[in-house]
Design a protein around this motif. Structure first.
Motif, PDB file in Angstrom:
ATOM      1  N   ASN A 178       0.843  -1.203   0.000  1.00  0.00           N
ATOM      2  CA  ASN A 178       0.000   0.000   0.000  1.00  0.00           C
ATOM      3  C   ASN A 178       0.871   1.243   0.000  1.00  0.00           C
ATOM      4  O   ASN A 178       0.655   2.157  -0.805  1.00  0.00           O
TER       5      ASN A 178
ATOM      6  N   VAL B 165       2.851   1.528  -3.382  1.00  0.00           N
ATOM      7  CA  VAL B 165       2.030   1.972  -4.511  1.00  0.00           C
ATOM      8  C   VAL B 165       1.574   3.415  -4.313  1.00  0.00           C
ATOM      9  O   VAL B 165       1.562   4.207  -5.259  1.00  0.00           O
ATOM     10  N   ALA B 166       1.248   3.791  -3.065  1.00  0.00           N
ATOM     11  CA  ALA B 166       0.830   5.173  -2.816  1.00  0.00           C
ATOM     12  C   ALA B 166       1.940   6.137  -3.188  1.00  0.00           C
ATOM     13  O   ALA B 166       1.690   7.183  -3.794  1.00  0.00           O
TER      14      ALA B 166
ATOM     15  N   LEU C  76       2.110   6.416  -6.958  1.00  0.00           N
ATOM     16  CA  LEU C  76       1.004   7.174  -7.537  1.00  0.00           C
ATOM     17  C   LEU C  76       1.154   8.659  -7.257  1.00  0.00           C
ATOM     18  O   LEU C  76       0.827   9.493  -8.103  1.00  0.00           O
ATOM     19  N   LEU C  77       1.647   8.998  -6.059  1.00  0.00           N
ATOM     20  CA  LEU C  77       1.725  10.420  -5.713  1.00  0.00           C
ATOM     21  C   LEU C  77       2.888  11.106  -6.410  1.00  0.00           C
ATOM     22  O   LEU C  77       2.767  12.252  -6.820  1.00  0.00           O
ATOM     23  N   THR C  78       4.042  10.391  -6.544  1.00  0.00           N
ATOM     24  CA  THR C  78       5.153  11.026  -7.253  1.00  0.00           C
ATOM     25  C   THR C  78       4.952  10.952  -8.760  1.00  0.00           C
ATOM     26  O   THR C  78       5.570  11.709  -9.493  1.00  0.00           O
ATOM     27  N   GLY C  79       4.074  10.044  -9.185  1.00  0.00           N
ATOM     28  CA  GLY C  79       3.558   9.983 -10.543  1.00  0.00           C
ATOM     29  C   GLY C  79       4.562  10.231 -11.647  1.00  0.00           C
ATOM     30  O   GLY C  79       5.353   9.362 -11.999  1.00  0.00           O
ATOM     31  N   GLY C  80       4.510  11.419 -12.233  1.00  0.00           N
ATOM     32  CA  GLY C  80       5.271  11.680 -13.438  1.00  0.00           C
ATOM     33  C   GLY C  80       6.770  11.805 -13.222  1.00  0.00           C
ATOM     34  O   GLY C  80       7.546  11.573 -14.130  1.00  0.00           O
TER      35      GLY C  80
ATOM     36  N   HIS D   1       7.996   4.732 -13.509  1.00  0.00           N
ATOM     37  CA  HIS D   1       7.939   3.319 -13.161  1.00  0.00           C
ATOM     38  C   HIS D   1       7.643   2.538 -14.429  1.00  0.00           C
ATOM     39  O   HIS D   1       7.081   3.050 -15.383  1.00  0.00           O
TER      40      HIS D   1
ATOM     41  N   SER E 236       5.789  -0.879 -15.810  1.00  0.00           N
ATOM     42  CA  SER E 236       4.920  -1.991 -15.454  1.00  0.00           C
ATOM     43  C   SER E 236       4.992  -3.043 -16.548  1.00  0.00           C
ATOM     44  O   SER E 236       5.409  -2.762 -17.669  1.00  0.00           O
TER      45      SER E 236
ATOM     46  N   PRO F 243      -1.937  -4.512  -3.439  1.00  0.00           N
ATOM     47  CA  PRO F 243      -1.775  -3.486  -4.466  1.00  0.00           C
ATOM     48  C   PRO F 243      -0.443  -3.651  -5.169  1.00  0.00           C
ATOM     49  O   PRO F 243       0.558  -3.968  -4.530  1.00  0.00           O
ATOM     50  N   GLY F 244      -0.438  -3.453  -6.479  1.00  0.00           N
ATOM     51  CA  GLY F 244       0.808  -3.565  -7.224  1.00  0.00           C
ATOM     52  C   GLY F 244       0.948  -4.864  -7.989  1.00  0.00           C
ATOM     53  O   GLY F 244       1.720  -4.939  -8.922  1.00  0.00           O
TER      54      GLY F 244
ATOM     55  N   VAL G 190       2.413  -6.645 -12.992  1.00  0.00           N
ATOM     56  CA  VAL G 190       3.075  -5.971 -11.879  1.00  0.00           C
ATOM     57  C   VAL G 190       3.204  -4.496 -12.220  1.00  0.00           C
ATOM     58  O   VAL G 190       3.589  -4.139 -13.329  1.00  0.00           O
ATOM     59  N   LEU G 191       2.858  -3.635 -11.235  1.00  0.00           N
ATOM     60  CA  LEU G 191       2.875  -2.192 -11.491  1.00  0.00           C
ATOM     61  C   LEU G 191       4.301  -1.660 -11.543  1.00  0.00           C
ATOM     62  O   LEU G 191       4.642  -0.884 -12.425  1.00  0.00           O
TER      63      LEU G 191
END
Lengths: 93, 158, 131
Positions: free
Chosen positions: B71, B74-75, B78-82, B86, B88, B114-115, B132-133
């Motif tokens: 969790n 993955v959080a 997702l938050l650092t995003g661009g 990453h 996948s 998650p992931g 896999v993410l």
């Protein structure tokens, strides 16, 4: 003091979940393919379930928790049915 | 009359807990649970055998810890995003488990973490397709799934 | 900001614990949905809602359980049922959706998706898929 924090955090949780629902709805409108829309609908169901639970904590009424249980079950059945439809319904074999 | 006594008992308890502990609801709950267990018997599920059920809490502990850890991972993705890119991808993992219940438990564990998402199991080649993410090293993920979950599940469902 | 009326005699530690779990749960759910709106492909997006259905739901269920147990207003049956229900059903729906998406992509011949393994038997390939 601690009760003010509790009231604020309940409000913050409601705002967070409302934004989450709006984002899921956005994906449902935008989603390029049908499976994206179905996944967005499932996310929307889960988020509304959680939002109802937070409402239940704010008011202290059991009816919200019952509603959230029912929404969870409806969401599960709806998503499974839609996934089955995507699998069998319109794909060119 | 009652092909699944544990299922019927838990249904009655759930009915009473939701509706209140009254004699009327007890009778109604009993009727519902009897019909529900008949419906379950009509589906003819495979009865799972758990000779080493005392290992289940260990599995639950491992899974809860892993879900918490992934969790957070993955959080942060997702938050650092661009900014941090990453990668996948799909991986294929050979699985030696054959018990359908054990496979179902493995599928639920992998999907609810998650992931990682379980896509499909091929019963002929005995492989699983997993998405896999944050895929850094394919061999690392295969080793993780095999040593962390599959070995324990093999032991529980042997 | 009004204080919640029916939480009159909730001790301070319980109020803080409830606040913590609520904000963490809702925050995780929001993070998952932000990722869901931002990630570029379907197979990446399928990971995002699991944040909300694992510890997002877990946090809110935990907060509600602490709240109503300490207040002792009602038994916490619904929370436990909701927790079990979400844990059991989410993997099933996600697996079904992923398989449907895979099937559709293969039928259209999308190059990003791995090809179907040869000689697949339909009947036994789907543990816990709800058939």
């Amino acid at each position: 003091m601690s009760h003010t924090i509790l009231a604020w955090s309940v409000t913050i949780a409601q705002v967070f979940l409302a934004i989450a629902m709006a984002l899921a709805a956005l994906r449902m409108f935008r989603g390029p393919r049908a499976q994206d829309r179905v996944l967005a609908l499932d996310t929307l169901y889960v988020n509304s379930m959680l939002l109802l639970m937070v409402f239940g904590m704010r008011t202290g009424k059991v009816i919200y928790f019952e509603a959230s249980l029912v929404i969870g079950m409806l969401g599960f059945v709806a998503t499974v049915a839609l996934a089955k439809f995507l699998m069998r319904g319109e794909v060119i074999e | 009359m009652l092909p699944y006594p544990l299922l019927s008992a838990s249904l009655v308890i759930m009915w009473l807990a939701l509706n209140g502990f009254t004699p009327g609801h007890f009778i109604l709950g009993c009727i519902v649970s009897v019909f529900a267990s008949w419906g379950m018997a009509a589906l003819r599920p495979v009865k799972p055998r758990l000779p080493k059920w005392y290992l289940l809490p260990k599995l639950v502990g491992i899974v809860l810890y892993d879900i918490l850890r992934s969790n957070l991972a993955v959080a942060s993705i997702l938050l650092t995003g661009g900014r941090r890119k990453h990668k996948s991808g799909f991986i294929t993992v050979p699985i030696e488990l054959e018990n359908p219940t054990a496979l179902a438990v493995l599928a639920v564990v992998i999907t609810s973490t998650p992931g990682t998402a379980w896509l499909e199991y091929n019963s002929l080649s005995k492989t699983v397709l997993i998405h896999v993410l944050d895929l850094v090293d394919e061999a690392e993920w295969q080793a993780l799934i095999k040593t962390r979950y599959e070995a324990l599940l093999m032991e529980i469902f042997k | 900001m009004n204080v919640i009326e029916h939480a009159g005699d909730l001790p301070a530690w319980a109020a803080l614990a409830v606040s913590f779990f609520l904000v963490v749960g809702a925050g995780l759910t929001l993070t998952g949905t932000i990722g869901f709106a931002r990630l570029p492909t379907f197979y990446e997006r399928i990971h995002a809602p699991t944040l909300g259905t694992s510890w997002g739901t877990g946090g809110i269920v935990m907060a509600s359980m602490i709240f109503f147990t300490v207040l002792a207003t009602r038994p916490v049956v619904h929370e436990i049922l909701i927790g079990i229900f979400v844990t059991v059903t989410t993997p099933v729906t996600l697996m079904l959706l992923a398989r449907a998406a895979l099937h559709r992509d293969r039928a259209e011949g999308n190059p990003e998706v791995p090809a179907e393994a040869p000689l697949e038997r339909e009947a036994e390939g789907q543990p816990a898929a709800g058939d």
